[in-house]
Write a protein that holds these residues in place. Structure first.
Motif, PDB file in Angstrom:
ATOM      1  N   MET A   1       0.849  -1.199   0.000  1.00  8.81           N
ATOM      2  CA  MET A   1       0.000   0.000   0.000  1.00  8.81           C
ATOM      3  C   MET A   1       0.883   1.247   0.000  1.00  8.81           C
ATOM      4  O   MET A   1       1.745   1.413   0.862  1.00  8.81           O
ATOM      5  CB  MET A   1      -0.890  -0.001   1.251  1.00  8.81           C
ATOM      6  CG  MET A   1      -1.861   1.157   1.304  1.00  8.81           C
ATOM      7  SD  MET A   1      -2.853   1.176   2.841  1.00  8.81           S
ATOM      8  CE  MET A   1      -3.794  -0.342   2.666  1.00  8.81           C
ATOM      9  N   LYS A   3       1.657   5.533  -0.013  1.00  5.74           N
ATOM     10  CA  LYS A   3       1.306   6.556   0.973  1.00  5.74           C
ATOM     11  C   LYS A   3      -0.108   7.092   0.755  1.00  5.74           C
ATOM     12  O   LYS A   3      -0.864   7.303   1.709  1.00  5.74           O
ATOM     13  CB  LYS A   3       2.323   7.699   0.908  1.00  5.74           C
ATOM     14  CG  LYS A   3       2.143   8.753   1.984  1.00  5.74           C
ATOM     15  CD  LYS A   3       3.252   9.788   1.926  1.00  5.74           C
ATOM     16  CE  LYS A   3       3.085  10.827   3.027  1.00  5.74           C
ATOM     17  NZ  LYS A   3       4.182  11.841   2.981  1.00  5.74           N
ATOM     18  N   LYS A   6      -2.668   4.498   1.808  1.00  2.00           N
ATOM     19  CA  LYS A   6      -2.685   4.381   3.262  1.00  2.00           C
ATOM     20  C   LYS A   6      -3.466   5.527   3.889  1.00  2.00           C
ATOM     21  O   LYS A   6      -4.243   5.331   4.835  1.00  2.00           O
ATOM     22  CB  LYS A   6      -1.252   4.353   3.794  1.00  2.00           C
ATOM     23  CG  LYS A   6      -1.156   4.042   5.283  1.00  2.00           C
ATOM     24  CD  LYS A   6       0.293   3.858   5.709  1.00  2.00           C
ATOM     25  CE  LYS A   6       0.383   3.467   7.173  1.00  2.00           C
ATOM     26  NZ  LYS A   6       1.792   3.262   7.620  1.00  2.00           N
ATOM     27  N   SER A   9      -7.131   4.956   3.514  1.00  2.00           N
ATOM     28  CA  SER A   9      -7.568   3.937   4.452  1.00  2.00           C
ATOM     29  C   SER A   9      -7.724   4.513   5.852  1.00  2.00           C
ATOM     30  O   SER A   9      -8.687   4.205   6.573  1.00  2.00           O
ATOM     31  CB  SER A   9      -6.564   2.775   4.466  1.00  2.00           C
ATOM     32  OG  SER A   9      -6.913   1.815   5.432  1.00  2.00           O
ATOM     33  N   GLN A  10      -6.792   5.371   6.248  1.00  2.00           N
ATOM     34  CA  GLN A  10      -6.850   5.999   7.570  1.00  2.00           C
ATOM     35  C   GLN A  10      -8.070   6.913   7.696  1.00  2.00           C
ATOM     36  O   GLN A  10      -8.772   6.901   8.708  1.00  2.00           O
ATOM     37  CB  GLN A  10      -5.560   6.799   7.821  1.00  2.00           C
ATOM     38  CG  GLN A  10      -4.327   5.925   7.974  1.00  2.00           C
ATOM     39  CD  GLN A  10      -3.041   6.734   7.948  1.00  2.00           C
ATOM     40  OE1 GLN A  10      -3.006   7.853   7.413  1.00  2.00           O
ATOM     41  NE2 GLN A  10      -1.972   6.172   8.503  1.00  2.00           N
TER      42      GLN A  10
END
Length: 275
Positions: A1, A3, A6, A9-10
């Motif tokens: 994954m 940056k 990610k 996703s966060q």
């Protein structure tokens, strides 16, 4: 994954948390009853649980405890939004703006070549923002005394009020030790002025904390390590007594000292025990 993925996703996870918080607040009998005041003691408890996980160097538990604290932050923000006072967006935006203001060496044209310069800039900007009449006005009154002493000294240093050399600080420690000995000679308890002895002992502790700061030792961490070391050795002593069919109350001090000396050489996990 990568940056970017990610980050998506966060953000999705945080969005899901906000949705769950809304659902709990609207549907759960317990969550519906909570107030900012009722959550306070629970937040304090969660903070100490995080502290325990950090002392144990337990990264898995640290992650879980951070989640619990994040839940509380979101919970407070939800209640704030119901009162039309603030919401999670306001909380985050204010934090973003504060971080930018207090890091002019990153987001402005101020130079800060080392950690000390950064800390001094931070305290000066903080003092200006809060409008405190005193540099020490931002130290919470309810902080534990040892931590409060550390913060007081750090804030005073931030505006240049500090000792120049650690040798000067150690001389102060010795001076306070002598004054304490004079206030409490340990010979005649009837003549002990407890008020004066308490005052002198406080001065001694304050000077020791000051010296610890100069030699870059965190006194809170140091004392906690000693606490844990004592607990480990005392529990060893209890087990040793039990193995002989005795309780500590049945043993002489000399007998206990034998097991205590053995406890000193007993290995245990350094990180988890803090020693």
């Amino acid at each position: 994954m990568n940056k970017s993925e990610k980050r998506k996703s966060q953000l999705a996870a945080f969005d899901r948390l906000l949705t769950i918080m809304d659902e709990l607040r609207e549907q759960c009998p317990w969550d519906k009853k909570q107030t900012i005041e009722s959550l306070r003691h629970l937040t304090i408890e969660e903070t100490f649980e995080l502290s325990d996980a950090i002392l144990d160097h337990d990264l898995e538990s640290i992650g879980k405890e951070l989640g619990d604290i994040l839940l509380h932050i979101v919970f407070y923000a939800r209640i704030g939004s119901e009162k039309n006072a603030f919401d999670i967006g306001n909380v985050i935006q204010q934090l973003n703006e504060k971080l930018i203001r207090r890091h002019p060496h990153i987001y402005g044209d101020v130079r800060a070549d080392d950690e000390e310069a950064v800390k001094q800039n931070w305290e000066k900007i903080k003092l200006k923002e809060k409008g405190n009449e005193s540099v020490l006005g931002g130290v919470p009154r309810s902080l534990p005394a040892l931590i409060k002493a550390m913060r007081i000294q750090e804030k005073a240093r931030g505006v240049g009020f500090d000792w120049e050399e650690k040798e000067q600080v150690w001389e102060k420690v010795e001076e306070e030790m002598q004054e304490f000995k004079e206030a409490f000679d340990g010979v005649n308890d009837k003549d002990l002025n407890k008020e004066e002895a308490t005052s002198e002992f406080g001065d001694l502790l304050f000077s020791l904390i000051n010296y610890a700061r100069f030699i870059e030792v965190n006194p809170e961490e140091a004392l906690e390590r000693t606490n844990r070391k004592f607990i480990h050795r005392f529990q060893y002593l209890e087990k040793a007594a039990k193995a002989t069919g005795k309780s500590l109350a049945d043993m002489t001090l000399a007998e206990m000292d034998v097991h205590w000396e053995k406890a000193k050489s007993e290995p245990f996990e350094r990180n988890r025990s803090g020693s």
